[in-house]
Write a protein that holds these residues in place. Sequence first.
Motif, PDB file in Angstrom:
ATOM      1  N   THR B 373      38.717 -61.609 -10.194  1.00 29.08           N
ATOM      2  CA  THR B 373      38.241 -60.313  -9.806  1.00 29.08           C
ATOM      3  C   THR B 373      38.732 -59.838  -8.646  1.00 29.08           C
ATOM      4  O   THR B 373      38.446 -58.563  -8.592  1.00 29.08           O
ATOM      5  CB  THR B 373      36.634 -60.639  -9.327  1.00 29.08           C
ATOM      6  OG1 THR B 373      36.410 -61.542  -8.371  1.00 29.08           O
ATOM      7  CG2 THR B 373      35.661 -61.321 -10.585  1.00 29.08           C
ATOM      8  N   ALA B 375      41.720 -59.093  -8.438  1.00 28.72           N
ATOM      9  CA  ALA B 375      42.763 -58.321  -9.141  1.00 28.72           C
ATOM     10  C   ALA B 375      42.317 -56.948  -9.290  1.00 28.72           C
ATOM     11  O   ALA B 375      43.362 -56.147  -9.443  1.00 28.72           O
ATOM     12  CB  ALA B 375      43.418 -58.707 -10.411  1.00 28.72           C
ATOM     13  N   ILE B 376      41.206 -56.493  -9.150  1.00 26.23           N
ATOM     14  CA  ILE B 376      40.659 -55.252  -9.934  1.00 26.23           C
ATOM     15  C   ILE B 376      39.929 -54.613  -8.576  1.00 26.23           C
ATOM     16  O   ILE B 376      39.080 -55.392  -8.054  1.00 26.23           O
ATOM     17  CB  ILE B 376      39.983 -55.478 -11.051  1.00 26.23           C
ATOM     18  CG1 ILE B 376      39.933 -54.151 -11.784  1.00 26.23           C
ATOM     19  CG2 ILE B 376      38.651 -56.111 -10.860  1.00 26.23           C
ATOM     20  CD1 ILE B 376      39.385 -54.268 -13.163  1.00 26.23           C
ATOM     21  N   GLY B 377      40.190 -53.496  -8.086  1.00 24.97           N
ATOM     22  CA  GLY B 377      39.362 -52.974  -7.229  1.00 24.97           C
ATOM     23  C   GLY B 377      38.148 -52.126  -7.707  1.00 24.97           C
ATOM     24  O   GLY B 377      38.480 -51.959  -8.886  1.00 24.97           O
TER      25      GLY B 377
END
Lengths: 235, 378
Positions: B373, B375-377
């Motif tokens: 999680t 990895a994604i902003g």
Amino acid sequence: MQAIQVHNLYKHFGKGDNIVRVFEGASFTVQKGELVALVAPSGAGKTTLLMMLGCVIEPDSGQIWLGEEKVYDNHWLIKDPRALRRKKIGFIFQAHYLIPFLTILENVTMLPIINGVPKKEASKRAMELLEYFEIADKANEMPAHLSGGQNQRAAIARALANDPQIILADEPTAALDRKRTIDVVKMLKKLTTDKNVAIVMVTHDESLLPFCDRVLSIENKKIIEKPVTPDMHII
Amino acid sequence: MNLAYKDIRYSLGKFLVTAMGVGMLLGIVLIMMGVYKGMLIDAKAMIEDVGADLWVVQEKTLGPIAESSRLFEDTRDVVAAMEGVAAAEPLTFQSLQLPTPKGPMRVMAVGYDPFGKIDPIKRLVEGRVLLHDHYEIVVSDKTGLHVGDVVPILRHRYKVVGITHLSVSSGGVPLVFVSLKDAQELQFSYSNNRIRSDRARGVEENPAHFVNTIVVKVKPGYDKERVAKDIEKNLHKSVYTKEQEENILSINFIKMASKQIGMFTTILIIVSTIIIALIIYTMTLEKIKEITIMKLIGIPDSKIVGMIGQETLTLGILAFIFANIFAHLIYDKFPKRVVLEADDAKKLFAIVIIASLLASLAGIRKVLQADPTEAIGG
């Protein structure tokens, strides 16, 4: 044909006095071939929703269908969420997040090869995608040698390499200039019609909404559909 | 698709330099092993060169190297007359500071009878052995002396007549060879003042007739142990077989050094393991974003963990290769004998593989803990 169906989804973080309820009974569907924008203020749960759709974060309760397959019904119905992701879902991020030590071609062929596609076939398919995105001549370059726009197109090619039914895009144009932003969104829209994939795109850029088929918003812990109008304003 | 190979290819220079650094550390481990092997060989080299079956020494001593031993020179005649003895020759051993072109050098002077039946000089590379009773010397090439040079030792000047190579004492000190008569004078003769003083005290000892050991060759067909026992019983001396003498030297000279070197080697291996672990951990941290992306898009843990494991093993193997190159480049620059053996290299290779696998655990743990999680902003 529905690509995503979410029904009565609940999700919270924390506990006791620090509990944060993100979704309470959220429901929506996305059809194949649709480009759907997901808009909401920061912290409303856009990324959480993408992560739940991507089988990364487990909801508290509810049901999720990806294509015809019911993947969640108050608990995961799939044994290997990661295998499901690499076979059915493509991800596009704010930045390209290509693997820096792989060439563009290797980045695009990585998932199909792990999925068992023969290398030759994976390379052929990857080259077709790179040609589609007009970066075939960069196939053997490292990501560091490409511009931001070229890398983002390569990242989209990677997301498509495993023939996904669904693409989850988290602000895919946030790092691009205006011209490239419009190019990328037009490209995503073209993909939905050419490849019949469903795309859920998180965005804060209201000028992109007219390119989308539908706009979903998170309001009061639920998913609300908003009409697409050329002059719409996003909170 | 081999991710480890791709990653190494991408940062090849950095990877090679890192492997070289670790390799130099492991090279020191190889050298330490070589120093130990060299000590073992040195400890036995002189005994091998003398080639005697038995060593007769002062009763209840471990002489002549491990402990002080004094025998009358004429003990040789008694020993030589005993049954089963083919030859008996006296030897003396004495530490000296030898003047050399490199400055004063600590050497061990071996005194032997140039006309005797046992010749301890086996590693002559230039010149000749001793042919006269006085003022000739055969030296090790480590001294830097040449045939024809003249070396002053105490009251006399000695002419270098021969050069040996790798001829060392059990402690690794270069050997020089002089005649028994010269050696006795060097070791046992006192200054004129001391002799006058001793006479005044009523001491009439003539110490120049002492030696440190009588070495014996046993006739073929005779049991060495039996001959040794006969000499011990009849002459009240301690007698050691060649094997016992080697064992005495190994125990006395090598045991403590072996512990010392073992400690150093263990510490170096632990340090190398920690360094490899830190490098791999840092390399993993540098890639953590890519790793979370890989996990998010569906790359299985086995593939990512495999990448870390293979990179660690490659680093270990490359470091091992550099260690061997480094060790072979420098081993002959050490003042004492360093023996690099394939067996030691094999042992180190096994250790490096195990250490690399252990070192990869920290990186692998980080991989398994990485949250996709992140990895994604948003």
